[in-house]
Design a protein around this motif. Structure first.
Motif, PDB file in Angstrom:
ATOM      1  N   SER A   1       6.420   4.752  -3.993  1.00 50.29           N
ATOM      2  CA  SER A   1       7.570   4.579  -2.920  1.00 50.29           C
ATOM      3  C   SER A   1       8.216   4.354  -1.661  1.00 50.29           C
ATOM      4  O   SER A   1       6.865   4.383  -1.325  1.00 50.29           O
ATOM      5  N   PHE A   2       8.817   4.393  -1.086  1.00 50.38           N
ATOM      6  CA  PHE A   2       9.281   3.534   0.343  1.00 50.38           C
ATOM      7  C   PHE A   2       8.406   4.407   1.174  1.00 50.38           C
ATOM      8  O   PHE A   2       8.078   3.086   1.522  1.00 50.38           O
ATOM      9  N   PRO A   3       8.313   5.524   0.983  1.00 49.23           N
ATOM     10  CA  PRO A   3       8.401   5.913   2.370  1.00 49.23           C
ATOM     11  C   PRO A   3       6.195   5.699   2.259  1.00 49.23           C
ATOM     12  O   PRO A   3       6.105   5.549   3.712  1.00 49.23           O
ATOM     13  N   GLU A   4       5.809   5.302   1.288  1.00 48.79           N
ATOM     14  CA  GLU A   4       3.953   5.088   1.581  1.00 48.79           C
ATOM     15  C   GLU A   4       4.227   3.179   2.168  1.00 48.79           C
ATOM     16  O   GLU A   4       3.031   3.093   2.880  1.00 48.79           O
ATOM     17  N   VAL A   5       4.851   3.225   2.027  1.00 47.79           N
ATOM     18  CA  VAL A   5       5.146   1.480   2.428  1.00 47.79           C
ATOM     19  C   VAL A   5       5.348   1.735   3.872  1.00 47.79           C
ATOM     20  O   VAL A   5       4.863   0.376   5.378  1.00 47.79           O
ATOM     21  N   LEU A   6       5.248   2.778   4.907  1.00 48.87           N
ATOM     22  CA  LEU A   6       6.084   3.011   6.500  1.00 48.87           C
ATOM     23  C   LEU A   6       4.460   2.757   7.559  1.00 48.87           C
ATOM     24  O   LEU A   6       4.408   2.403   8.622  1.00 48.87           O
ATOM     25  N   THR A   7       3.436   3.071   6.289  1.00 49.12           N
ATOM     26  CA  THR A   7       2.106   3.356   7.365  1.00 49.12           C
ATOM     27  C   THR A   7       0.921   1.910   6.620  1.00 49.12           C
ATOM     28  O   THR A   7      -0.539   2.152   6.992  1.00 49.12           O
ATOM     29  N   CYS A   8       2.225   1.049   5.680  1.00 55.95           N
ATOM     30  CA  CYS A   8       0.834  -0.406   5.214  1.00 55.95           C
ATOM     31  C   CYS A   8       1.033  -1.117   6.210  1.00 55.95           C
ATOM     32  O   CYS A   8       1.648  -0.713   7.587  1.00 55.95           O
ATOM     33  N   GLU A   9      -0.128  -2.252   6.512  1.00 51.81           N
ATOM     34  CA  GLU A   9      -0.145  -3.448   7.536  1.00 51.81           C
ATOM     35  C   GLU A   9       1.223  -4.024   7.357  1.00 51.81           C
ATOM     36  O   GLU A   9       1.903  -4.537   6.034  1.00 51.81           O
ATOM     37  N   SER A  10       0.972  -4.852   8.156  1.00 45.10           N
ATOM     38  CA  SER A  10       2.065  -5.769   8.283  1.00 45.10           C
ATOM     39  C   SER A  10       2.483  -6.993   6.817  1.00 45.10           C
ATOM     40  O   SER A  10       3.375  -7.169   6.728  1.00 45.10           O
ATOM     41  N   PHE A  11       1.528  -7.320   6.740  1.00 48.35           N
ATOM     42  CA  PHE A  11       1.308  -8.195   5.855  1.00 48.35           C
ATOM     43  C   PHE A  11       1.689  -8.155   4.413  1.00 48.35           C
ATOM     44  O   PHE A  11       2.329  -8.460   3.754  1.00 48.35           O
ATOM     45  N   ASP A  12       0.832  -6.560   4.336  1.00 49.61           N
ATOM     46  CA  ASP A  12       1.625  -5.815   3.321  1.00 49.61           C
ATOM     47  C   ASP A  12       2.552  -6.161   2.363  1.00 49.61           C
ATOM     48  O   ASP A  12       3.483  -5.594   1.469  1.00 49.61           O
ATOM     49  N   VAL A  13       3.656  -5.453   3.804  1.00 47.44           N
ATOM     50  CA  VAL A  13       5.084  -4.739   3.302  1.00 47.44           C
ATOM     51  C   VAL A  13       5.872  -5.583   2.647  1.00 47.44           C
ATOM     52  O   VAL A  13       6.555  -4.738   1.633  1.00 47.44           O
ATOM     53  N   LYS A  14       6.333  -6.757   2.860  1.00 45.72           N
ATOM     54  CA  LYS A  14       6.777  -7.469   1.335  1.00 45.72           C
ATOM     55  C   LYS A  14       6.439  -7.420   0.805  1.00 45.72           C
ATOM     56  O   LYS A  14       7.552  -7.254  -0.932  1.00 45.72           O
ATOM     57  N   LEU A  15       5.520  -7.402   0.986  1.00 47.52           N
ATOM     58  CA  LEU A  15       4.812  -7.291  -0.695  1.00 47.52           C
ATOM     59  C   LEU A  15       5.224  -6.333  -1.938  1.00 47.52           C
ATOM     60  O   LEU A  15       5.445  -6.014  -2.985  1.00 47.52           O
ATOM     61  N   CYS A  16       4.429  -5.463  -0.809  1.00 46.43           N
ATOM     62  CA  CYS A  16       5.268  -3.320  -1.050  1.00 46.43           C
ATOM     63  C   CYS A  16       6.352  -3.944  -1.974  1.00 46.43           C
ATOM     64  O   CYS A  16       6.344  -2.788  -2.921  1.00 46.43           O
ATOM     65  N   LEU A  17       7.298  -3.432  -1.189  1.00 50.80           N
ATOM     66  CA  LEU A  17       8.840  -3.974  -0.903  1.00 50.80           C
ATOM     67  C   LEU A  17       9.567  -4.595  -2.535  1.00 50.80           C
ATOM     68  O   LEU A  17      10.034  -3.456  -3.351  1.00 50.80           O
ATOM     69  N   CYS A  18       8.694  -5.831  -2.741  1.00 51.49           N
ATOM     70  CA  CYS A  18       9.448  -6.719  -3.972  1.00 51.49           C
ATOM     71  C   CYS A  18       8.293  -5.774  -5.048  1.00 51.49           C
ATOM     72  O   CYS A  18       9.146  -5.375  -5.890  1.00 51.49           O
ATOM     73  N   SER A  19       7.249  -4.876  -5.192  1.00 51.18           N
ATOM     74  CA  SER A  19       6.577  -4.742  -5.909  1.00 51.18           C
ATOM     75  C   SER A  19       7.528  -2.886  -6.264  1.00 51.18           C
ATOM     76  O   SER A  19       7.890  -3.068  -7.693  1.00 51.18           O
ATOM     77  N   LEU A  20       7.988  -2.709  -5.485  1.00 53.24           N
ATOM     78  CA  LEU A  20       8.740  -1.354  -5.464  1.00 53.24           C
ATOM     79  C   LEU A  20      10.141  -1.621  -6.474  1.00 53.24           C
ATOM     80  O   LEU A  20       9.994  -1.044  -7.322  1.00 53.24           O
ATOM     81  N   ILE A  21      10.998  -2.660  -6.070  1.00 54.73           N
ATOM     82  CA  ILE A  21      11.983  -3.052  -6.770  1.00 54.73           C
ATOM     83  C   ILE A  21      11.575  -3.391  -8.199  1.00 54.73           C
ATOM     84  O   ILE A  21      12.475  -3.396  -9.153  1.00 54.73           O
ATOM     85  N   LEU A  22       9.843  -4.372  -8.480  1.00 54.19           N
ATOM     86  CA  LEU A  22       9.706  -4.203  -9.555  1.00 54.19           C
ATOM     87  C   LEU A  22       9.756  -2.760 -10.348  1.00 54.19           C
ATOM     88  O   LEU A  22      10.245  -2.728 -12.134  1.00 54.19           O
ATOM     89  N   LYS A  23       9.146  -2.556 -10.038  1.00 54.50           N
ATOM     90  CA  LYS A  23       8.941  -1.006 -10.327  1.00 54.50           C
ATOM     91  C   LYS A  23      10.297  -0.430 -11.534  1.00 54.50           C
ATOM     92  O   LYS A  23      10.517   0.598 -11.636  1.00 54.50           O
ATOM     93  N   ASP A  24      11.310  -0.128  -9.836  1.00 53.54           N
ATOM     94  CA  ASP A  24      12.607   0.418 -10.336  1.00 53.54           C
ATOM     95  C   ASP A  24      13.239  -0.109 -11.458  1.00 53.54           C
ATOM     96  O   ASP A  24      14.324   0.195 -12.308  1.00 53.54           O
ATOM     97  N   LEU A  25      12.887  -1.769 -11.341  1.00 53.87           N
ATOM     98  CA  LEU A  25      13.923  -2.583 -12.413  1.00 53.87           C
ATOM     99  C   LEU A  25      13.091  -1.801 -13.561  1.00 53.87           C
ATOM    100  O   LEU A  25      14.153  -1.532 -14.941  1.00 53.87           O
ATOM    101  N   MET A  26      11.695  -1.440 -13.669  1.00 55.20           N
ATOM    102  CA  MET A  26      11.163  -1.493 -14.921  1.00 55.20           C
ATOM    103  C   MET A  26      11.923  -0.031 -15.744  1.00 55.20           C
ATOM    104  O   MET A  26      11.701   0.962 -16.945  1.00 55.20           O
ATOM    105  N   LEU A  27      11.990   0.581 -14.708  1.00 54.47           N
ATOM    106  CA  LEU A  27      12.339   2.507 -14.717  1.00 54.47           C
ATOM    107  C   LEU A  27      13.518   2.285 -15.529  1.00 54.47           C
ATOM    108  O   LEU A  27      13.899   3.192 -16.075  1.00 54.47           O
ATOM    109  N   LEU A  28      14.609   1.383 -14.694  1.00 56.37           N
ATOM    110  CA  LEU A  28      16.416   1.232 -15.253  1.00 56.37           C
ATOM    111  C   LEU A  28      15.699   0.945 -16.696  1.00 56.37           C
ATOM    112  O   LEU A  28      16.609   1.732 -17.271  1.00 56.37           O
ATOM    113  N   ASP A  29      15.332  -0.755 -16.880  1.00 55.53           N
ATOM    114  CA  ASP A  29      15.204  -0.700 -18.494  1.00 55.53           C
ATOM    115  C   ASP A  29      14.399   0.377 -18.707  1.00 55.53           C
ATOM    116  O   ASP A  29      15.056   0.476 -20.408  1.00 55.53           O
ATOM    117  N   THR A  30      14.055   1.004 -18.814  1.00 59.34           N
ATOM    118  CA  THR A  30      13.155   1.556 -20.011  1.00 59.34           C
ATOM    119  C   THR A  30      14.004   2.930 -19.910  1.00 59.34           C
ATOM    120  O   THR A  30      14.817   4.042 -21.052  1.00 59.34           O
TER     121      THR A  30
END
Length: 637
Positions: free
Chosen positions: A135-164
């Motif tokens: 979930s997004f709140p977990e990203v708020l404590t990530c390292e700066s390098f990981d932030v964009k990757l984490c956000l996009c991985s959440l987008i992929l998760k949302d898309l899979m959930l929508l598809d399901t």
């Protein structure tokens, strides 16, 4: 010379602490025109390029290595030299950004290609593990390098959930439409109650088995390559997305085969005439086309919302990041003014150079230790707070899901006649759409609450840091300096007042700089949003074109056969339209997923490019708290 110029442009890249950066694997498959277009946008000055080509030397832009007068000590462009990594060049990326040295790369390439590809850096980027977030709140404590990757991985998760969810909705609709037709036949005594229950049970079991097979394959995909359940890599995500898409396509094909089988079994058992059977088959196909259109429209709207959510997330993350960065930056300004005052005292011989260094060292050590302690406390409080909010949110969503399930069951238990099928489809779809929207709003509310709570913690940290530094500076001026310098307490008080007076314009400059930085970020985000809207529009046009083209092809094939009745031709065209609509809906979602993966793959390069753009824009203004090296770097950029 053409090859050499392109190689020089290829080798130019910016990355602090990294010696060699070149094109990624994905870029190695780009068409030549795209590569040339990308190279034409290189920030390398054309005059410098011309000079380098003429002299046939590699001349680093950051001037870490200077050519000798005769140029003999510099490697030729045609010799493909391998430069050793210097001790101070750590092989790791950094978001702080600077210009790296020019390099020919680690590989020799004797082919006719106009580019030299070295994928070492990008392979490492692909394989670098980043936190697996749910979930997004977990990203708020990530390292700066990981932030964009984490956000996009959440987008992929949302898309899979929508598809399901949409796939499940389609399956329920089909079974229920079939049930409506079976009920009608049962009422007309064309089939018995036992046969009605038997047909329905067989079909429900078959579709359930189909879902179990898909779940098993998806579970296998999820588990493969998962060496660490807490972390994931971009390579893993790309593989999972590809395999997921393949499994869904296979499942979609199996579903429509099963739907045809169910339809045929129902018609065989009912023993109705061939004309009546054809009419029922046409009706069922028409109803499922309506279902596909409803789901396709819903998917497009939801996918747009998901993309919009990504931009909102980036804004919230940037706000927290801005709060984090302003604490050390402002403290550096405060400490620099203290240093300037001590320098002035050194010139007046009130303190020796050694004493000044000792005083500054003690001040820095005491302050940064306190700040580190406060920061660790703040990070831990953020994690605890987010964990607590996630638990509350999960409980709230679970309760909400139970209510939604009861509402859905209530609607499905109602009796619908054949003439009411469209009303049922519309009512059921609108109900699920309402539930998805409510769930969405609930998640967004949790995201905003978490962001505000974390922002409050960092504001508190800023207040603590400022107060701690003020106490240390007060102690330095009013207790330490009178003893070390022999100055009176009043004179030292005046020095402290001078520090406070000088601090005001510096902090104002820093705030102006921060506001400009924020504005540039918003402009860049708006550009990305506009680009995405254009890509979305282009995709819609391409899908429409593909649909029309396929329609013409099937019509051409049917017309060449020439031996089919009009009724059969219409059924073939209708069936084709149904399957095509299903495939295009899937491809549309796949495109959004691919765009998210591309965003992840390019995240590091885009961050570096954005940083260069910001430096280029901000260098015209006056930015506080920069030493001479940083100013020189800005000029080089």
């Amino acid at each position: 010379q053409k090859d050499d110029s392109q190689r020089l442009l290829e080798s130019f890249n910016s990355d602090e602490k990294e010696h060699t950066l070149t094109k990624s694997k994905a870029e190695s498959y780009m068409p030549k025109e795209e590569i040339l277009l990308e190279e034409s946008e290189s920030p390398l000055d054309s005059n410098v390029t011309a000079f380098a080509l003429k002299a046939k030397v590699i001349y680093p832009i950051n001037q870490k290595f200077r050519p000798l007068a005769d140029g003999s000590s510099n490697p030729s462009l045609h010799e493909n030299p391998k430069q050793a990594v210097l001790p101070n060049q750590v092989m790791e990326t950094s978001t702080s950004g600077s210009l790296g040295s020019l390099s020919q790369g680690d590989k020799e390439d004797c082919s006719s290609s106009t580019t030299i590809h070295s994928t070492t850096s990008d392979d490492r980027f692909q394989a670098r593990a980043f936190l697996k977030v749910t979930s997004f709140p977990e990203v708020l404590t990530c390292e700066s390098f990981d932030v964009k990757l984490c956000l996009c991985s959440l987008i992929l998760k949302d898309l899979m959930l929508l598809d399901t969810e949409l796939r499940k909705e389609k399956h329920v609709m089909f079974i229920h439409v079939l049930k409506i037709y079976l009920t009608d036949f049962c009422h007309k005594k064309k089939i018995t109650d036992d046969l009605f229950k038997k047909i329905l049970l067989i079909q429900e079991n078959d579709f359930e088995e189909l879902q179990k097979q898909l779940d098993s394959r998806l579970q296998s995909t999820e588990m493969s390559g998962a060496h660490n359940s807490e972390y994931q890599t971009l390579e893993d995500l790309e593989r999972k997305e590809r395999e997921y898409s393949e499994h869904i396509i296979d499942n979609m094909e199996a579903f429509w085969k099963q739907a045809d089988k169910a339809q045929q079994a129902f018609l065989d058992q009912s023993k109705c005439s061939s004309a009546k059977a054809r009419k029922i088959a046409m009706d069922l196909t028409e109803k499922m086309i309506a279902v596909e259109n409803l789901l396709s429209e819903s998917q497009d709207l939801q996918a747009m919302d998901i993309q919009e959510r990504l931009f909102n997330w980036e804004l919230m993350v940037k706000m927290i990041d801005s709060l984090k960065s302003c604490i050390p930056e402002e403290c550096k300004c405060r400490l620099n003014i203290v240093s300037n005052i001590l320098d002035h005292l050194t010139v007046k011989n009130n303190v020796s150079v050694r004493q000044k260094e000792e005083l500054l060292t003690d001040l820095h050590k005491a302050f940064w230790e306190q700040l580190a302690h406060f920061s660790n406390e703040c990070i831990q409080q953020s994690k605890d707070l987010i964990l607590k909010q996630l638990e509350c949110g999960a409980k709230k969503r679970e309760e909400y899901r139970h209510r939604q399930k009861a509402e859905q069951g209530s609607l499905l238990s109602k009796t619908f006649h054949i003439e009411d099928v469209h009303d049922f489809l519309k009512a059921y779809h609108e109900l699920l759409q309402k539930h998805r929207q409510a769930q969405w709003e609930l998640e967004e509310e949790d995201d905003f609450k978490s962001t505000e709570a974390v922002a409050d913690l960092y504001k508190e940290l800023y207040s603590k840091a400022s107060h701690a530094l003020l106490e240390l500076v007060t102690e330095l001026f009013l207790q330490t300096l009178p003893v070390v310098t022999g100055l009176s307490v009043r004179e030292c008080e005046l020095l402290k007042e001078e520090w406070q007076e000088n601090l005001v314009p510096q902090l104002e400059k820093w705030e102006t700089h921060r506001q400009r930085h924020w504005k540039l970020f918003q402009e860049q985000l708006l550009q990305e949003k506009n680009l995405w809207i254009k890509e979305y529009a282009l995709s819609a046009v391409m899908q429409k074109h593909l649909s029309e083209k396929q329609e013409k092809i099937i019509q051409g094939v049917v017309s060449r056969l020439g031996c089919l009745s009009d009724e059969s031709v219409n059924y073939i065209l209708q069936k084709h339209r149904l399957l095509l609509c299903s495939v295009l809906t899937r491809l549309s979602l796949r495109r959004v997923g691919m765009a998210a993966l591309a965003r992840m793959r390019l995240s590091r390069k885009k961050s570096l490019l954005q940083e260069l753009r910001e430096q280029h824009t901000l260098q015209k203004g006056s930015s506080p708290c920069q030493d001479e090296d940083q100013w020189q770097l800005q000029k080089a950029v």
